[in-house]
Design an enzyme around this catalytic site. Structure first.
Site, PDB file in Angstrom:
ATOM      1  CE  LYS A  52      26.751  67.517   1.921  1.00 30.51           C
ATOM      2  NZ  LYS A  52      27.034  67.956   3.298  1.00 30.51           N
ATOM      3  CD  GLN A  96      30.156  69.051   4.855  1.00 31.94           C
ATOM      4  OE1 GLN A  96      29.138  69.379   4.258  1.00 31.94           O
ATOM      5  NE2 GLN A  96      30.384  67.791   5.213  1.00 31.94           N
ATOM      6  CG  ASP A 119      23.087  69.579   7.179  1.00 27.36           C
ATOM      7  OD1 ASP A 119      23.069  68.642   6.360  1.00 27.36           O
ATOM      8  OD2 ASP A 119      24.049  70.347   7.334  1.00 27.36           O
TER       9      ASP A 119
HETATM   10  N1  GUN Z   1      29.652  66.294   8.022  1.00 23.79           N
HETATM   11  C1  GUN Z   1      29.448  64.975   7.844  1.00 23.79           C
HETATM   12  N2  GUN Z   1      28.190  64.750   7.424  1.00 23.79           N
HETATM   13  C2  GUN Z   1      27.595  65.946   7.344  1.00 23.79           C
HETATM   14  C3  GUN Z   1      26.278  66.363   6.949  1.00 23.79           C
HETATM   15  O1  GUN Z   1      25.397  65.579   6.607  1.00 23.79           O
HETATM   16  N3  GUN Z   1      26.054  67.703   6.972  1.00 23.79           N
HETATM   17  C4  GUN Z   1      26.993  68.591   7.361  1.00 23.79           C
HETATM   18  N4  GUN Z   1      26.665  69.879   7.383  1.00 23.79           N
HETATM   19  N5  GUN Z   1      28.206  68.240   7.733  1.00 23.79           N
HETATM   20  C5  GUN Z   1      28.496  66.914   7.714  1.00 23.79           C
END
Ligand code: GUN
Length: 290
Positions: A52, A96, A119
């Site tokens: 990311k 996350q 998100d």
């Molecule tokens: N853990 C697995 N996929 C995601 C996601 O798209 N965003 C976040 N914040 N955590 C995750």
């Protein structure tokens, strides 16, 4: 010949589009800031956050990674999120997942400013999405839709079967596909562990989406001839030579013999998710700039 739904290519196109807009916005308002909060040492989360960060740099954003110890208390984590909520040059915040057991994920999701919730996990944003007026499009589900759209796969009026009812993929994807509009208007079925005769349901799908988190769960007997198959799974399995490799939820070799189109793992939905997150961050920065 099966069509491979190339997420790397589609994601690169999206990043290029986002980069152009970031440059334009940056001239008047500075670069969008995206913060990833990572708690503890989960290796998969470390990789996701690194990717990311890399994506954000590529499109000209200002990424920041806040690394916190796995032993942090819920109160301290919330205090950290409040600090980020209040910062003027941070436009997008993601925490996350998964979080350590002493932390209640739902409480943390609610502590993020909904206007910075790139998100699309906050209940306010989930509510807007389910009512058909999304503020943010959830990254993985909108990555799935965008991958179909950029490969000219029609969605309107077709039967989409989603395997998996998670809050990150299955449920919000159903909401996106139920919206009115050219890249939605689908008839949607969401299957889960209690679905009776799962293969009977999945074989009916024009578009089958696997988001269950089990390596090679979808075999060719579960897929109708000529279906479009989108694989959201990211599963680490032994590679038979003492190491490990990433595979999807779909038995790619078997299913690609009967599907009309299929997304690979890696290189399918994964890169799309990050591209859509960057798109959301741009959207958050634009909302702030008015
Ligand atoms: N853990 C697995 N996929 C995601 C996601 O798209 N965003 C976040 N914040 N955590 C995750």
């Amino acid at each position: 010949m099966v069509l491979i739904l190339d997420g790397k290519k589609a994601a690169a196109e999206i990043r290029a589009e986002v980069k152009t807009e970031v440059a334009r916005l940056g001239r008047s308002h500075g670069p969008p800031g995206l913060v990833a909060v990572i708690v503890g040492e989960d290796p998969a989360s470390q990789t996701y956050v690194k990717n990311k960060e890399k994506g954000a740099i590529e499109v000209g954003m200002r990424p920041e990674v806040v690394r916190l110890p796995g032993s942090i208390s819920q109160a301290d984590l919330i205090a950290e999120i409040r600090r980020l909520n209040a910062s003027d040059n941070i436009h997008g915040i993601l925490v996350q997942q998964p979080l350590p057991p002493q932390i209640d994920e739902a409480t943390i999701v609610r502590s993020v400013d909904p206007m910075k919730d790139v998100d699309c996990f906050h209940p306010e944003n989930v509510g807007l999405l389910f009512q058909g007026h999304p503020r943010f499009a959830p990254a993985t589900p909108s990555g799935v839709v965008e991958l179909l759209r950029r490969n000219r796969i029609p969605i309107s009026g077709r039967e989409v079967v989603i395997v998996g009812r998670s809050n990150i993929v299955g449920r919000p994807l159903a909401a996106l596909l139920l919206q009115k509009g050219e890249t939605a208007d689908a008839t949607v079925t969401v299957c889960h562990s209690k679905t009776k005769d799962l293969p009977l349901v999945t074989r009916r799908a024009d578009i089958l989406v696997a988001a269950i988190g089990k390596a090679h769960f979808i075999k060719n007997g579960m897929v109708g001839e000529g279906a479009v198959v989108v694989d959201v799974g990211i599963n680490r399995v032994p590679d038979g030579a003492g190491g490990s490799k990433i595979v999807g939820d779909v038995d790619f070799d078997a299913v690609s013999k009967i599907a009309a189109a299929i997304s690979p793992v890696p290189g399918g939905v994964g890169p799309m998710t990050i591209a859509m997150l960057l798109k959301n961050t741009l959207h958050a920065a634009k909302m702030r700039s008015g």
